[in-house]
Design a protein around this motif. Structure first.
Motif, PDB file in Angstrom:
ATOM      1  N   THR A 159       0.850  -1.203   0.000  1.00  0.00           N
ATOM      2  CA  THR A 159       0.000   0.000   0.000  1.00  0.00           C
ATOM      3  C   THR A 159       0.881   1.247   0.000  1.00  0.00           C
ATOM      4  O   THR A 159       1.671   1.459   0.925  1.00  0.00           O
ATOM      5  CB  THR A 159      -0.932   0.021   1.232  1.00  0.00           C
ATOM      6  OG1 THR A 159      -0.132   0.049   2.407  1.00  0.00           O
ATOM      7  CG2 THR A 159      -1.841  -1.176   1.255  1.00  0.00           C
TER       8      THR A 159
ATOM      9  N   ALA B 148      -0.565   4.368  -1.522  1.00  0.00           N
ATOM     10  CA  ALA B 148      -1.431   5.389  -2.125  1.00  0.00           C
ATOM     11  C   ALA B 148      -1.692   6.589  -1.220  1.00  0.00           C
ATOM     12  O   ALA B 148      -2.419   7.500  -1.611  1.00  0.00           O
ATOM     13  CB  ALA B 148      -2.763   4.766  -2.541  1.00  0.00           C
TER      14      ALA B 148
ATOM     15  N   GLY C 139       0.829  11.081   2.774  1.00  0.00           N
ATOM     16  CA  GLY C 139       1.906  11.375   3.721  1.00  0.00           C
ATOM     17  C   GLY C 139       1.731  12.743   4.344  1.00  0.00           C
ATOM     18  O   GLY C 139       2.697  13.509   4.452  1.00  0.00           O
TER      19      GLY C 139
ATOM     20  N   LYS D 229       4.373  10.362   0.308  1.00  0.00           N
ATOM     21  CA  LYS D 229       5.369   9.675   1.158  1.00  0.00           C
ATOM     22  C   LYS D 229       6.094   8.542   0.420  1.00  0.00           C
ATOM     23  O   LYS D 229       7.299   8.368   0.578  1.00  0.00           O
ATOM     24  CB  LYS D 229       4.656   9.143   2.410  1.00  0.00           C
ATOM     25  CG  LYS D 229       5.571   8.466   3.394  1.00  0.00           C
ATOM     26  CD  LYS D 229       4.987   8.432   4.779  1.00  0.00           C
ATOM     27  CE  LYS D 229       3.830   7.493   4.966  1.00  0.00           C
ATOM     28  NZ  LYS D 229       3.337   7.505   6.360  1.00  0.00           N
TER      29      LYS D 229
ATOM     30  N   ARG E 132      -6.871   3.703   3.333  1.00  0.00           N
ATOM     31  CA  ARG E 132      -6.011   2.533   3.173  1.00  0.00           C
ATOM     32  C   ARG E 132      -6.824   1.270   2.908  1.00  0.00           C
ATOM     33  O   ARG E 132      -6.485   0.454   2.048  1.00  0.00           O
ATOM     34  CB  ARG E 132      -5.141   2.358   4.427  1.00  0.00           C
ATOM     35  CG  ARG E 132      -4.196   1.167   4.345  1.00  0.00           C
ATOM     36  CD  ARG E 132      -3.545   0.881   5.690  1.00  0.00           C
ATOM     37  NE  ARG E 132      -2.650  -0.247   5.608  1.00  0.00           N
ATOM     38  CZ  ARG E 132      -3.033  -1.517   5.616  1.00  0.00           C
ATOM     39  NH1 ARG E 132      -4.331  -1.820   5.706  1.00  0.00           N
ATOM     40  NH2 ARG E 132      -2.154  -2.494   5.531  1.00  0.00           N
TER      41      ARG E 132
ATOM     42  N   SER F  49      -7.774   0.987  -0.560  1.00  0.00           N
ATOM     43  CA  SER F  49      -6.617   0.668  -1.407  1.00  0.00           C
ATOM     44  C   SER F  49      -6.347  -0.833  -1.391  1.00  0.00           C
ATOM     45  O   SER F  49      -6.109  -1.449  -2.436  1.00  0.00           O
ATOM     46  CB  SER F  49      -5.371   1.422  -0.920  1.00  0.00           C
ATOM     47  OG  SER F  49      -5.514   2.804  -1.128  1.00  0.00           O
TER      48      SER F  49
ATOM     49  N   ALA G 192       3.929   0.433   2.453  1.00  0.00           N
ATOM     50  CA  ALA G 192       5.175   1.018   1.940  1.00  0.00           C
ATOM     51  C   ALA G 192       5.868   1.821   3.038  1.00  0.00           C
ATOM     52  O   ALA G 192       7.096   1.902   3.075  1.00  0.00           O
ATOM     53  CB  ALA G 192       4.879   1.906   0.745  1.00  0.00           C
ATOM     54  N   ALA G 193       5.067   2.384   3.947  1.00  0.00           N
ATOM     55  CA  ALA G 193       5.637   3.200   5.023  1.00  0.00           C
ATOM     56  C   ALA G 193       6.517   2.377   5.977  1.00  0.00           C
ATOM     57  O   ALA G 193       7.354   2.926   6.682  1.00  0.00           O
ATOM     58  CB  ALA G 193       4.515   3.877   5.803  1.00  0.00           C
TER      59      ALA G 193
HETATM   60  N1  CTP Z   1      -2.278   4.147   2.092  1.00  0.00           N
HETATM   61  C1  CTP Z   1      -2.895   3.727   0.908  1.00  0.00           C
HETATM   62  N2  CTP Z   1      -4.077   4.325   0.520  1.00  0.00           N
HETATM   63  C2  CTP Z   1      -4.611   5.322   1.254  1.00  0.00           C
HETATM   64  C3  CTP Z   1      -4.003   5.745   2.451  1.00  0.00           C
HETATM   65  C4  CTP Z   1      -2.831   5.122   2.857  1.00  0.00           C
HETATM   66  O1  CTP Z   1      -2.395   2.835   0.218  1.00  0.00           O
HETATM   67  N3  CTP Z   1      -5.724   5.896   0.810  1.00  0.00           N
HETATM   68  C5  CTP Z   1      -1.005   3.537   2.487  1.00  0.00           C
HETATM   69  C6  CTP Z   1       0.117   4.554   2.692  1.00  0.00           C
HETATM   70  O2  CTP Z   1       0.695   4.887   1.436  1.00  0.00           O
HETATM   71  C7  CTP Z   1       1.041   3.880   3.649  1.00  0.00           C
HETATM   72  C8  CTP Z   1       0.121   2.922   4.426  1.00  0.00           C
HETATM   73  O3  CTP Z   1      -1.150   2.908   3.740  1.00  0.00           O
HETATM   74  O4  CTP Z   1       2.068   3.138   3.027  1.00  0.00           O
HETATM   75  C9  CTP Z   1      -0.040   3.344   5.875  1.00  0.00           C
HETATM   76  O5  CTP Z   1      -0.654   4.619   5.935  1.00  0.00           O
HETATM   77  P1  CTP Z   1       0.025   5.915   6.605  1.00  0.00           P
HETATM   78  O6  CTP Z   1       1.320   5.579   7.216  1.00  0.00           O
HETATM   79  O7  CTP Z   1      -1.040   6.575   7.401  1.00  0.00           O
HETATM   80  O8  CTP Z   1       0.402   6.808   5.302  1.00  0.00           O
HETATM   81  P2  CTP Z   1      -0.340   8.102   4.768  1.00  0.00           P
HETATM   82  O9  CTP Z   1      -1.815   7.909   4.843  1.00  0.00           O
HETATM   83  O10 CTP Z   1       0.262   8.394   3.442  1.00  0.00           O
HETATM   84  O11 CTP Z   1       0.167   9.202   5.800  1.00  0.00           O
HETATM   85  P3  CTP Z   1      -0.736  10.294   6.597  1.00  0.00           P
HETATM   86  O12 CTP Z   1      -1.778   9.512   7.354  1.00  0.00           O
HETATM   87  O13 CTP Z   1       0.252  11.008   7.451  1.00  0.00           O
HETATM   88  O14 CTP Z   1      -1.349  11.180   5.523  1.00  0.00           O
END
Ligand code: CTP
Ligand code: MG
Length: 247
Positions: free
Chosen positions: A8, A10, A13, A22, A83, A86, A110-111
């Motif tokens: 994941t 998407a 970040g 991110k 997430r 996704s 991916a994080a």
């Molecule tokens: N992710 C994803 N689809 C989304 C939201 C998150 O695939 N709609 C993925 C992120 O790319 C990440 C993983 O889920 O690899 C964990 O989410 P998180 O660490 O919260 O990343 P982000 O949502 O990108 O960061 P933030 O909450 O700070 O915006």
């Protein structure tokens, strides 16, 4: 048994606050998502990566820049708004009518780009041995307390010995994961194991690793750089040794 990975990537970040999503953040010359895919690639036969809809091509370019990933079956698709969505679209891509679905699916953020591959292999082994799912967990190091109410007075201290922090990759029987996402599509789960367990499936724990920390905020970047540089140094050493071995 065939194994697929859903990585994941998407998310935007927002907490990292960089000028790129991110997953595209560069560490030791490689995007975060590329490190994440590299760390799980040897454990699976195919990989689906979810990308921000606006950056599918950029993620493809970042993955194509890694020679070690050349020739691996890989698909980059736009993720969903959250997430959970996704992961759901990636599972449906793996089960598309024109292809043979995998037996086992691992879902990896991916994080958590630097997770030790031993953790991944242990979780896959647990599912191969009969569990519906297996997820990495760590003991909690902080003292935990219930949040303060309106008066500012803290709630009770929580016994941390009985709690675990959850990481990825989370590994499941593919059918169990697909059914769980379909049956609980309106749930707002922060991980996939919650959904699979809500379907009555058996999910077991394996030992996580500190390298599986989640890159979330700018203060996480020095540790991420450290792991990226260490892996780069290991790659360099391996390529030097292979040159020496050639006649
Ligand atoms: N992710 C994803 N689809 C989304 C939201 C998150 O695939 N709609 C993925 C992120 O790319 C990440 C993983 O889920 O690899 C964990 O989410 P998180 O660490 O919260 O990343 P982000 O949502 O990108 O960061 P933030 O909450 O700070 O915006
Ligand atoms: Mg998020």
């Amino acid at each position: 048994m065939s194994t697929a990975a859903v990585v994941t990537a998407a998310g935007s970040g927002s907490r990292l606050g960089a000028d790129v999503p991110k997953a595209l953040f560069p560490l030791a010359g490689r995007a975060l998502v590329a490190w994440a895919v590299l760390r799980v690639a040897d454990a699976c036969d195919e990989i689906v990566v979810t990308a921000p809809a606006t950056h599918v091509a950029d993620i493809e370019v970042a993955l194509a820049a890694v020679p070690e990933l050349a020739g691996r079956p890989m698909l980059v698709i736009p993720g969903g708004a959250e997430r959970q969505q996704s992961v759901a679209v990636a599972i449906e891509a793996l089960f598309a009518a024109d292809r043979t679905p995998p037996d086992i699916v691992l879902v990896h953020d991916a994080a958590r780009a630097f997770q030790d591959p031993h953790v991944t292999h242990a979780a896959i082994a647990a599912v191969r041995a009969g569990a519906d799912g297996a997820i990495p967990v760590l003991e909690v190091v902080d003292t935990l307390v219930e949040a303060a109410g309106a008066t500012g007075e803290l709630g009770a201290t929580v016994d941390r010995d009985g709690l675990r922090a959850v990481q990825t990759p989370q590994v499941f029987r593919a059918e169990a994961l697909r059914a769980a996402h379909r049956d609980h599509s309106t749930a707002q789960a922060t991980d996939d194991a919650q959904l699979v367990r809500a379907s009555g499936c058996r999910v077991v724990a394996v030992d996580g690793h500190e390298s599986g920390f989640k890159v979330t905020r700018p203060s996480d970047l020095p540790l991420a750089e450290h792991y990226a540089n260490e892996l780069r140094a290991t790659e360099l050493l391996a390529s030097e040794l292979s040159v020496e071995e050639k006649p």
